[in-house]
Design an enzyme around this catalytic site. Structure first.
Site, short mmCIF file in Angstrom:
data_model
loop_
_atom_site.label_atom_id
_atom_site.label_comp_id
_atom_site.label_asym_id
_atom_site.label_seq_id
_atom_site.Cartn_x
_atom_site.Cartn_y
_atom_site.Cartn_z
NE ARG A 178 -2.73 -0.17 3.66
CZ ARG A 178 -3.55 0.16 4.62
NH1 ARG A 178 -4.79 0.46 4.20
NH2 ARG A 178 -3.32 0.09 5.80
CB THR A 207 -2.07 7.16 -2.95
OG1 THR A 207 -1.14 5.96 -3.08
CG2 THR A 207 -1.09 8.46 -3.47
CG ASP A 243 0.52 -4.02 9.98
OD1 ASP A 243 0.77 -2.97 9.40
OD2 ASP A 243 0.82 -5.23 9.68
CG ASP A 257 3.93 -4.84 11.89
OD1 ASP A 257 4.74 -5.21 11.12
OD2 ASP A 257 3.60 -3.43 11.95
N1 URA Z 1 -4.06 -3.77 7.27
C1 URA Z 1 -3.88 -4.24 8.59
O1 URA Z 1 -2.95 -5.04 8.86
N2 URA Z 1 -4.60 -3.92 9.67
C2 URA Z 1 -5.66 -2.80 9.26
O2 URA Z 1 -6.32 -2.34 10.27
C3 URA Z 1 -5.79 -2.43 8.00
C4 URA Z 1 -5.08 -3.03 6.87
#
Ligand code: URA
Length: 211
Positions: free
Chosen positions: A106, A110, A202, A205
């Site tokens: 990502r 943007t 995330d 992570d």
């Molecule tokens: N990607 C993630 O890992 N967590 C989110 O909340 C949104 C996108």
């Protein structure tokens, strides 16, 4: 074209494990173990209508015709990197399945998905694709991944996530109304950074311990 479908997997075991995963104090190993378990349970729901064929087998008492699935016809497509967290559990349940990978990142400004890797098995036109990404947030990665997959002309595509944001569902089905989405929860929405809230943070992570 068929109407957009969202399958909300409400099974109490799935909901229980998801709650444990959301907790911020959950360790990396605990998060990973729960994701593995929840993937197996979700695979059970997602493959409910998978095709079977009759083969002849012999029980200790007599011959019979009995149903089996052709696992090789299924392709799990992991959207890197968090999609990989879903793979082990799904492959435990459908061990003969093939695996494809789509690499997208990502753009942090943007939030648009940019492709850097795409590798699929051959003969995609004979295969049913199950796309894996734990988080359907803005939906941009999912839209881009499915767009690329459609170029390979698979027999069918379905999309599986743990959490979906309403914005992501709207975006995804705006582009792909023919692709059903399977999710364990639809959360409130997105924050200003594109994270799902309340969410679980995330996913990459938390799976790989990279925070
Ligand atoms: N990607 C993630 O890992 N967590 C989110 O909340 C949104 C996108």
């Amino acid at each position: 074209m068929s109407l957009p479908q969202v399958h909300h997997i409400t099974h109490p075991l799935v909901q229980h494990k998801l709650t444990l995963m959301r907790e911020k104090t959950r360790s990396t190993s605990g998060f990973r173990r729960l994701l593995n378990e929840i993937s197996m349970l979700m695979a059970y729901e997602i493959t409910r209508d998978i095709g079977t064929q009759m083969i002849e087998i012999e029980t200790p008492l007599e011959k019979m015709q009995a149903p089996v699935i052709d696992g090789k016809k299924t392709v799990f497509v992991s959207i890197l990197r968090a999609g990989n967290g879903f793979l082990d559990g799904m492959l435990n349940v459908v061990p003969g399945a093939r695996v494809g990978h789509v690499g997208l990142y990502r753009d942090p400004k943007t939030l648009v998905a940019v492709e850097y890797y795409f590798k699929m098995p051959s003969d995609m036109h004979e295969r049913d694709v199950i796309v894996l990404d734990p988080m359907l947030a803005t939906g941009n990665s999912a839209v881009a991944a499915v767009e690329r997959l459609k170029e390979t002309n698979p027999k069918s595509i379905r999309f599986v996530c743990l959490l979906a944001a309403p914005e992501g569902l709207k975006n995804f089905h705006g582009s792909h109304p023919d692709v059903p989405v399977y999710t364990a929860a639809i959360d409130r929405g997105l924050d200003e950074h594109g994270y799902i809230v309340p969410g679980l943070g995330d996913a990459g992570d938390r799976i790989f311990g990279t925070k």
